[in-house]
Write a protein that holds these residues in place. Structure first.
Motif, short mmCIF file in Angstrom:
data_model
loop_
_atom_site.label_atom_id
_atom_site.label_comp_id
_atom_site.label_asym_id
_atom_site.label_seq_id
_atom_site.Cartn_x
_atom_site.Cartn_y
_atom_site.Cartn_z
N LEU A 27 10.58 -4.25 -3.95
CA LEU A 27 9.37 -3.51 -3.86
C LEU A 27 8.35 -3.72 -4.79
N ILE A 28 8.65 -3.72 -6.16
CA ILE A 28 7.74 -3.91 -7.17
C ILE A 28 6.84 -5.27 -7.07
N TYR A 29 7.39 -6.30 -6.75
CA TYR A 29 7.01 -7.49 -6.41
C TYR A 29 6.12 -7.48 -5.34
N PRO A 30 6.67 -6.95 -4.10
CA PRO A 30 5.92 -7.09 -2.72
C PRO A 30 4.43 -6.12 -3.24
N LEU A 31 4.70 -4.94 -3.61
CA LEU A 31 3.54 -4.08 -4.11
C LEU A 31 2.33 -4.74 -5.07
N GLY A 32 3.05 -5.44 -6.11
CA GLY A 32 2.12 -6.45 -6.87
C GLY A 32 1.33 -7.49 -5.98
N ALA A 33 2.20 -8.24 -5.24
CA ALA A 33 1.57 -9.14 -4.48
C ALA A 33 0.29 -8.62 -3.37
N LEU A 34 0.87 -7.43 -2.96
CA LEU A 34 -0.33 -6.91 -1.90
C LEU A 34 -1.59 -6.72 -3.04
N LEU A 35 -1.45 -5.91 -4.15
CA LEU A 35 -2.42 -5.42 -4.97
C LEU A 35 -3.22 -6.75 -5.38
N LEU A 36 -2.62 -7.70 -5.64
CA LEU A 36 -3.32 -9.06 -5.98
C LEU A 36 -4.09 -9.58 -5.05
N GLY A 37 -3.56 -9.65 -3.83
CA GLY A 37 -3.71 -10.29 -2.55
C GLY A 37 -5.40 -9.61 -2.02
N SER A 38 -5.30 -8.28 -2.35
CA SER A 38 -6.47 -7.37 -2.10
C SER A 38 -7.80 -7.88 -2.98
N PHE A 39 -7.51 -8.31 -4.11
CA PHE A 39 -8.59 -8.86 -4.83
C PHE A 39 -8.97 -10.32 -4.87
N GLN A 40 -8.21 -10.84 -3.88
CA GLN A 40 -8.31 -12.46 -3.67
C GLN A 40 -9.39 -12.56 -2.50
N GLY A 41 -10.21 -13.81 -2.60
CA GLY A 41 -11.06 -14.19 -1.49
C GLY A 41 -10.21 -15.39 -0.81
N ASN A 42 -10.91 -15.84 0.32
CA ASN A 42 -10.38 -16.81 0.99
C ASN A 42 -10.05 -18.17 0.42
N ASP A 43 -10.60 -18.35 -0.70
CA ASP A 43 -10.54 -19.77 -1.70
C ASP A 43 -9.70 -19.22 -2.90
N GLY A 44 -8.92 -18.10 -2.97
CA GLY A 44 -7.99 -17.85 -3.82
C GLY A 44 -8.93 -17.06 -5.24
N SER A 45 -10.23 -17.01 -5.17
CA SER A 45 -10.82 -16.63 -6.51
C SER A 45 -10.70 -15.07 -6.51
N PHE A 46 -11.00 -14.38 -7.50
CA PHE A 46 -11.27 -12.89 -7.74
C PHE A 46 -12.47 -12.26 -6.97
#
Length: 551
Positions: A27-46
């Motif tokens: 739960l915590i890891y998937p939610l963290g991954a979701l949050l980080l993914g929402s701030f990532q561009g297609n090239d992986g940048s913030f």
């Protein structure tokens, strides 16, 4: 040193550590991954580009407005129907009350998308009712598609939550309060609005929260009958499915927005409930009285019409499942062909539903009992944290949870996407709160002295829990387990994101058949789900000796 370590790592401390690891991973890891993914561009940048796109383009933010419009209207209508219904059923003698309550429970425990599908059969462009009025009276009935249809399906599906909550609160109300009000000349609607409603307001708000969250999170109904009236779950699903391999980060940003909104709403509701709660004792519970004259007539009319409309979807799917079909059309005559096709083509979906559901239910019961006991009897920072984080999926929409798990477990070392495991995990995480809350409620009613006596006789804490506490908890556990089981087998929102051809469940199969306009097989599968729900209720009533389900 070793003895000290053994004492510290007793059964409950090891259980607490295991639970923390479980929720950290799933739960915590998937939610963290979701949050980080929402701030990532297609090239992986913030980047904040995804959020900027959402709020700049009307197509996207309008879906959020649509979701709020639907959920607010549904919640208001559910309260307007559910509160009077509970009041009338609790204070008046109603003919067929037992059957009516069973119908209400069945309607609330069936999946909303079955209601949407049923109303399409009745009020769709080629629906039975639509064709009847057009052919005989040249009248075009209002369209079931769009905002109005979504509102109808959600309201008839969700008002029972308000009814069940308020009915439970009214059973705790002392009848002397009503007698005192009547002696002062306060009767009828005035008594209900000035006395009853303020006392049950916290309960109404709790039920309203459940209605709001369910309508906000539902994917199947607006997807089937929205026709351009897009809501957030539909938008998230559409963006994720169409952008897999391209821009899944935008779907993650949409999911993050949904989680933020539901969290704020949940916290606000909890704050209001805590400020407005009352203590009530029912030394003299309310006893239903027999009404006479016009009051009796309109009370029965109101109840029968509302419950009749609520049960229509189940009656429709059962009836149409036995009709002959030609393509997307039903023709005269009855047959079992739809069931034969279902068993031949979709037998694996039925088997998957029961196998995954049973596995998930067993784990849910074990986790629910352990977490509820630890949070009540072994209260500390860590057990309180587990209790809080385990309840969080209660406010996370199913489609969001599906995307969260898929983004987190689509690569090594935990490659779960496409497997049955990820579906079972989503069922456990999403439906665990029902069993947790009912288990915790029963623990508060158990005296610790029985456990202390067991331990004083030489039983270990683990054996005491298994042989004494767990058995005493069973009535409360079964009530929550029933809701967990029925919601698991009816789950669509997360399953539609996570399933593959080999892991398809009945709810996904029903949705797929409706989309393909294969209404006969959809009706047959829906009937199997409905019958499973009814049989589950009967088993629950038999095992507990109860005649009602409390939320």
């Amino acid at each position: 040193m070793l003895n000290k370590l053994k004492k510290k790592l007793d059964f409950w401390n090891l259980t607490t550590i295991t639970l923390i690891v479980f929720f950290a991973v799933f739960l915590i890891y998937p939610l963290g991954a979701l949050l980080l993914g929402s701030f990532q561009g297609n090239d992986g940048s913030f980047t904040l580009e995804h959020f900027q796109t959402f709020f700049e383009k009307k197509y996207y933010y309008q879906s959020l407005m649509h979701s709020f419009a639907v959920t607010i209207c549904v919640t208001i209508l559910a309260i307007a129907i559910g509160v009077p219904l509970a009041y009338l059923m609790s204070t008046l003698k109603i003919r067929g009350k037992g059957i009516i309550e069973i119908f209400i429970i069945i309607s609330v425990l069936s999946p909303p998308f079955i209601g949407a599908y049923s109303w399409i059969l009745l009020l769709g462009r080629s629906g039975v009712v639509s064709k009847f009025f057009m052919e005989h009276f040249d009248i075009t009935v209002p369209s079931i598609y769009g905002f109005g249809g979504i509102l109808l399906v959600f309201t008839l599906k969700l008002f029972p939550y308000i009814y069940l909550y308020v009915s439970g609160a009214l059973k705790k109300m002392d009848s002397s309060l009503m007698e005192a009000a009547e002696s002062l000349g306060v009767t009828g609607i005035k008594k209900m609005t000035t006395l009853v409603l303020p006392l049950v307001l916290p309960t109404v708000l709790a039920g309203a929260m459940l209605v709001f969250m369910n309508s906000l999170a539902d994917f199947g109904t607006p997807m089937l009958i929205g026709e351009g009236y897009s809501t957030m779950p539909v938008l998230i699903y559409s963006e994720f499915i169409s952008e897999v391999g391209g821009n899944a980060h935008f779907a993650a940003a949409l999911s993050t927005i949904m989680i933020l909104i539901t969290t704020i709403i949940f916290i606000a509701q909890k704050y209001v409930v805590n400020k407005k709660s009352y203590e009530m004792s029912s030394l003299r519970p309310i006893h239903p009285v027999k009404a006479t004259g016009i009051k009796n007539f309109f009370a029965h009319l109101f109840i029968y019409v509302i419950v009749g409309l609520a049960i229509i979807p189940q009656v429709t799917v059962i009836y149409t499942s036995f009709l002959k079909t030609r393509g997307a059309m039903f023709i005269e005559g009855f047959t079992l062909d739809s069931y034969k096709r279902v068993l031949e083509r979709m037998g694996d979906s039925i088997l998957n539903t029961y196998v995954y559901g049973i596995i998930a239910l067993v784990i849910i019961i074990i986790l629910g009992m352990l977490i509820s006991y630890a949070s009540v009897r072994r209260k500390n920072f860590f057990t309180s944290f587990i209790d809080t984080i385990a309840m969080f999926p209660y406010i996370v929409p199913g489609s969001v949870l599906g995307i969260t798990l898929l983004l987190a477990f689509n690569k090594s070392p935990l490659l779960l996407s496409g497997t049955a495991s990820i579906l079972i995990i989503s069922f456990i995480i999403r439906r665990l709160p029902y069993t947790m809350r009912s288990s915790a409620a029963i623990i508060y009613q158990l005296s610790p002295s029985m456990e202390e006596a067991s331990i004083s006789l030489g039983y270990s804490p683990m054996r005491t829990f298994i042989n004494v506490t767990a058995r005493l908890m069973m009535p409360g556990v079964l009530a929550g387990a029933l809701l967990s089981w029925i919601t698991v087998i009816n789950e669509l929102s997360s399953s539609i994101i996570l399933f593959t051809g080999n892991t398809r469940t009945m709810s996904v199969a029903i949705y797929s058949e409706v989309i393909r306009a294969s209404y006969g097989t959809a009706a047959a599968l829906s009937t199997i789900l409905t019958v499973t729900t009814v049989v589950s209720l009967l088993i629950f009533f038999r095992m507990t000796g109860s005649k009602e389900v409390s939320l």
